[in-house]
Scaffold this motif. Structure first.
Motif, mmCIF file in Angstrom:
data_model
loop_
_atom_site.group_PDB
_atom_site.id
_atom_site.type_symbol
_atom_site.label_atom_id
_atom_site.label_comp_id
_atom_site.label_asym_id
_atom_site.label_seq_id
_atom_site.Cartn_x
_atom_site.Cartn_y
_atom_site.Cartn_z
ATOM 1 N N ALA A 1 17.388 -4.833 -9.239
ATOM 2 C CA ALA A 1 16.088 -4.892 -8.573
ATOM 3 C C ALA A 1 15.159 -5.879 -9.261
ATOM 4 N N ASP B 1 17.313 -10.980 -5.250
ATOM 5 C CA ASP B 1 16.681 -10.705 -3.960
ATOM 6 C C ASP B 1 17.683 -10.115 -2.970
ATOM 7 N N ALA C 1 16.993 2.293 -3.657
ATOM 8 C CA ALA C 1 16.523 0.996 -3.155
ATOM 9 C C ALA C 1 15.104 1.108 -2.604
ATOM 10 N N GLY D 1 13.294 -1.959 -1.984
ATOM 11 C CA GLY D 1 14.441 -2.585 -1.346
ATOM 12 C C GLY D 1 14.896 -1.826 -0.114
ATOM 13 N N ILE E 1 22.048 -4.767 -0.375
ATOM 14 C CA ILE E 1 20.644 -4.381 -0.493
ATOM 15 C C ILE E 1 19.783 -5.615 -0.575
ATOM 16 N N GLU E 2 18.719 -5.670 0.207
ATOM 17 C CA GLU E 2 17.704 -6.699 0.070
ATOM 18 C C GLU E 2 16.562 -6.127 -0.757
ATOM 19 N N TRP E 3 16.206 -6.834 -1.821
ATOM 20 C CA TRP E 3 15.212 -6.341 -2.766
ATOM 21 C C TRP E 3 13.862 -7.032 -2.528
#
Length: 206
Positions: A144, A148, A166, A171, A204-206
């Motif tokens: 994290a 990104d 997340a 995220g 995962i998009e952070w």
């Protein structure tokens, strides 16, 4: 872009751990799973031209898979110097077009501050050993901070934990898929020569 099966074949020469440590849950990531993860990431635009960091890289399976797909930079980080030595040998075997920087360091307090778009790929310890519970949480915390987007392998039925973690870090899990992880006999507590466990991979998009 090479096919996923071609990538799997290229990774078949990657050697595993000579003397795996049970406390670090050191297992060679299967070539098929590594190829699937990196191929999926590449299709999402998360490899080519980006910085890719393999946290807890071991002998380099995921880092080398990424290095075969045209990243800007690849970093493999591991706390144990022995598998890093094997990773360097594996890099020569695979003959990647992109070089990999192999760094000794603690993935839970990574000495990294990558600039530009960064993707983390990792097969963190699942926390299956007594005293090592929730080990993957610390790896996600580092992720994290530095990435990104990330792709990580977890025990089956981890979706609630991963989604909750997340969200707490700002995220969002955007993709998830189930897979099998083949474990050869490596430690005294293993009862069979080979075992397959169910795992899940999360983007995962952070």
């Amino acid at each position: 872009m090479a096919t996923k099966s071609a990538l799997t074949q290229q990774l078949g020469v990657v050697a595993g751990f000579d003397d795996p440590r049970v406390d670090l849950e050191q297992y060679r990531t299967p070539p098929e799973l590594a190829a699937h993860l990196v191929h999926t990431a590449d299709l999402q635009g998360d490899i080519e031209g980006r910085t890719v960091v393999d946290l807890g890289c071991g002998t380099g399976m995921l880092a080398l898979a990424a290095a075969l797909r045209g990243p800007e930079t690849v970093v493999g980080l591991d706390i144990d110097p022995a598998p890093l030595s094997t990773a360097r040998e594996n890099e020569r075997r695979v003959a990647t077009s992109s070089s990999v920087a192999w760094v000794r360091g603690d993935a839970t307090a990574a000495p990294l501050c990558p600039s530009g778009p960064t993707t983390v790929i990792m097969n963190p310890p699942f926390g299956a050993q007594t005293g090592n519970e929730h080990a993957d949480r610390a790896f996600l915390s580092t992720t994290a901070d530095i990435a990104d987007v990330s792709y990580s392998i977890h025990n089956a039925d981890s979706v609630d934990f991963v989604e909750s973690f997340a969200a707490d870090e700002g995220g969002e899990v955007t993709h998830a898929f189930a897979a099998e992880f083949e474990l050869p006999r490596a430690f005294d507590h293993h009862d069979s020569d080979r075992e397959e466990i169910d795992v899940e991979v999360f983007r995962i998009e952070w």
